[in-house]
Write an enzyme that holds these catalytic residues in place. Structure first.
Site, PDB file in Angstrom:
ATOM      1  N   ARG A  33      49.532  11.141  66.731  1.00  7.50           N
ATOM      2  CA  ARG A  33      49.666   9.828  66.081  1.00  7.50           C
ATOM      3  C   ARG A  33      48.963   9.802  64.737  1.00  7.50           C
ATOM      4  O   ARG A  33      49.418   9.135  63.794  1.00  7.50           O
ATOM      5  CB  ARG A  33      49.119   8.735  67.018  1.00  7.50           C
ATOM      6  N   SER A 174      56.076   4.597  80.263  1.00  7.93           N
ATOM      7  CA  SER A 174      56.009   5.724  79.337  1.00  7.93           C
ATOM      8  C   SER A 174      55.461   5.305  77.984  1.00  7.93           C
ATOM      9  O   SER A 174      56.079   4.519  77.251  1.00  7.93           O
ATOM     10  CB  SER A 174      57.401   6.336  79.149  1.00  7.93           C
ATOM     11  N   ASP A 327      48.830  12.727  83.493  1.00  6.56           N
ATOM     12  CA  ASP A 327      48.771  14.170  83.214  1.00  6.56           C
ATOM     13  C   ASP A 327      47.771  14.894  84.109  1.00  6.56           C
ATOM     14  O   ASP A 327      47.648  16.124  84.035  1.00  6.56           O
ATOM     15  CB  ASP A 327      48.387  14.403  81.746  1.00  6.56           C
TER      16      ASP A 327
HETATM   17  C1  S3P Z   1      51.751  10.840  76.067  1.00  5.93           C
HETATM   18  C2  S3P Z   1      52.313  10.097  77.057  1.00  5.93           C
HETATM   19  C3  S3P Z   1      52.553  10.592  78.425  1.00  5.93           C
HETATM   20  C4  S3P Z   1      51.839  11.904  78.698  1.00  5.93           C
HETATM   21  C5  S3P Z   1      51.910  12.845  77.544  1.00  5.93           C
HETATM   22  C6  S3P Z   1      51.303  12.218  76.303  1.00  5.93           C
HETATM   23  C7  S3P Z   1      51.560  10.229  74.733  1.00  5.93           C
HETATM   24  O1  S3P Z   1      53.938  10.792  78.614  1.00  5.93           O
HETATM   25  O2  S3P Z   1      52.371  12.516  79.848  1.00  5.93           O
HETATM   26  O3  S3P Z   1      51.220  14.043  77.828  1.00  5.93           O
HETATM   27  O4  S3P Z   1      50.816  10.787  73.904  1.00  5.93           O
HETATM   28  O5  S3P Z   1      52.153   9.155  74.484  1.00  5.93           O
HETATM   29  P1  S3P Z   1      54.895   9.553  79.022  1.00  5.93           P
HETATM   30  O6  S3P Z   1      54.733   8.538  77.999  1.00  5.93           O
HETATM   31  O7  S3P Z   1      56.293  10.116  79.035  1.00  5.93           O
HETATM   32  O8  S3P Z   1      54.433   9.158  80.385  1.00  5.93           O
END
Ligand code: S3P
Length: 452
Positions: A33, A174, A327
């Site tokens: 980000r 998500s 995770d």
């Molecule tokens: C993340 C969101 C998660 C996570 C990934 C990092 C992020 O995935 O599993 O390792 O940085 O927004 P999801 O948003 O698909 O759950």
């Protein structure tokens, strides 16, 4: 670019207690980000502590391909000269996001409301993962997507020349989908509204506010309602990326299961949208304490101290906690194998669409190591064998998944017989210094060249 070349097998074996301090690298989510929001600002963003894992390097490369000037100055030190919201240039070549679902989904969002076309691809793992969850809401802004069957990469996105703002209720928990919609909303006139029923990691919201966007978050019966005003001028920032709690999980959990261990993991963010594993471990009776609790950059931070915990008990993990530890289920399932009694994990079907099908990968590997594991579409139960109880002595398939590789290597440090992973290469996507960092604590690994 994919890190993936020839497989690199690696073996972990039981050895001395782990001790010392483990300074884990920067947070992967915040690192992606920082680069993307830096690229969307006008002027120079300075970043320290950036994770230099391949996933993040691939995002840096993509930002360059879209016109931002991204410069590496020294370990973790980077600057980004942004092009401003809506200022992305059309990339001259295919954007290869390697292994990174976060990278590709956030970048697709950020370019979907710019009048450019970009084609995305990734490694064999990323090319299996569903992109429809992101391209469906991006179509509402006016973007078009053409990919392989089932919404898979390679995929071309034609950005909307005249984007409209959207109101979107995210159907799966998500943060990647939420963030893609918010980043697309940046270049749409008017208010874009995202509703999430279950709170997921909120780094995008926090960082957008930090970069000067107008963003409001309200809790309601529908869930969290996030309202972003489009077309702001983002102001460049100085960002110190905190250390990654998802990487901290590995030395912490290793210390809990390796006899006699006592490890300090300093400066770990305890943002409630990320810290579910640590709460769960404490409920299981882990000797995990928070020292020197403080606030840094508006986030709660502590030094984690983990000691060998022979009395851990299996628990039923509350399903509503899943987004805050999504995770961490692979490494939790390893800890569960060394606890007493069953650990039940429900509401985890998202694990099936991560870098690998993590329910299947952990169940197969733990079973090969001698544990009893039961699974269903969205749940997994690991029957604990107590401290030192896991037989081990197996080779586990990692399916191009860094967290599966690290989880089984941690298992091997406490199992009765060594555990081998077929490929430790993917660890470089998120935790490139995993092996030396763990070895400094006292872990015993044999690399490919040593374990014939
Ligand atoms: C993340 C969101 C998660 C996570 C990934 C990092 C992020 O995935 O599993 O390792 O940085 O927004 P999801 O948003 O698909 O759950």
């Amino acid at each position: 670019m994919s890190v993936h070349g020839d497989p690199i097998p690696m073996t972990a074996r039981r050895g001395a207690a782990l001790s010392g301090t483990a300074e884990v690298p920067g947070d992967k989510s915040i690192s992606h980000r920082a680069l993307i929001l830096g690229a969307l600002s006008v002027g120079e963003t300075r970043i320290t502590g950036l994770l230099e894992g391949q996933d993040v390097l691939d995002t840096a490369h993509a930002m360059r391909a879209m016109g931002a000037e991204v410069t590496h100055h020294g370990p973790g030190e980077w600057t980004v000269q942004g092009v401003g919201v809506g200022g992305f240039a059309e990339p001259a070549d295919v954007i290869d996001c390697g292994n990174s679902g976060t990278g590709v989904r956030l970048i697709m969002g950020a370019m979907a409301t710019c009048p450019i076309t970009a084609t995305f691809t990734g490694d064999a793992s990323l090319r299996k993962r569903p992109m429809g969850r992101v391209t469906d809401p991006l179509a509402l802004f006016g973007a078009q997507a053409v990919g392989r069957a089932g919404g898979r990469l390679p995929m071309t996105i034609v950005g909307a020349a005249q984007p409209v703002p959207v109101r979107y209720s995210v159907p799966v928990p998500s943060a990647q989908v939420k963030s893609a919609v918010l980043l697309a909303g940046l270049n749409a006139p008017g208010e874009t509204v995202v509703i999430e029923r279950e709170a997921t990691r909120d780094h995008t919201e926090r960082m957008l506010a930090g970069f000067g966007a107008e963003i409001r978050v309200e809790d309601s019966d529908e869930g969290r309602i996030i309202t972003l005003t489009g077309q702001p001028e983002l102001t460049p920032q100085t960002i110190a990326v905190p250390r990654d709690p998802s990487s901290a999980a590995f030395p912490v959990c290793a210390a809990l299961i390796v006899e006699g261990s006592d490890v300090l993991v300093p400066g770990i963010g305890l943002n409630p949208t990320r810290a579910g594993l640590f709460t769960t471990l404490r409920e299981m009776g882990a000797g995990l304490t928070y020292e020197n609790e403080r606030e840094e950059g508006g986030e709660p931070v502590a030094d984690l101290r983990a000691r060998f915990s022979p009395d851990m008990r299996g628990i039923e993990v509350p399903p509503e906690r899943a987004p805050s530890m999504i995770d961490e289920y692979p490494i939790l399932s390893v800890v569960a194998a060394f606890a007493q009694g069953p650990t039940v994990m429900r509401g985890i079907k998202e694990l099936r669409v991560k870098e690998s099908d993590r329910i299947a990968a952990m169940a197969d590997g733990l079973t090969a190591c001698g544990a009893r594991v039961e699974t269903g579409a969205d749940w997994m139960t690991v029957h604990g064998m107590g401290p030192g109880g896991l037989p081990g002595g197996a080779t586990c398939a990692t399916h191009l998944d860094h967290r599966i590789a690290m989880s089984f290597l941690v298992a091997g440090l406490a199992a009765q017989a060594p555990v081998t992973v077929d490929d430790a290469g993917p660890i470089a996507t998120s935790f490139p210094v995993f092996e030396p960092l763990m070895e400094r604590l006292g872990a015993t690994f044999d690399g490919a060249e040593r374990c014939v």
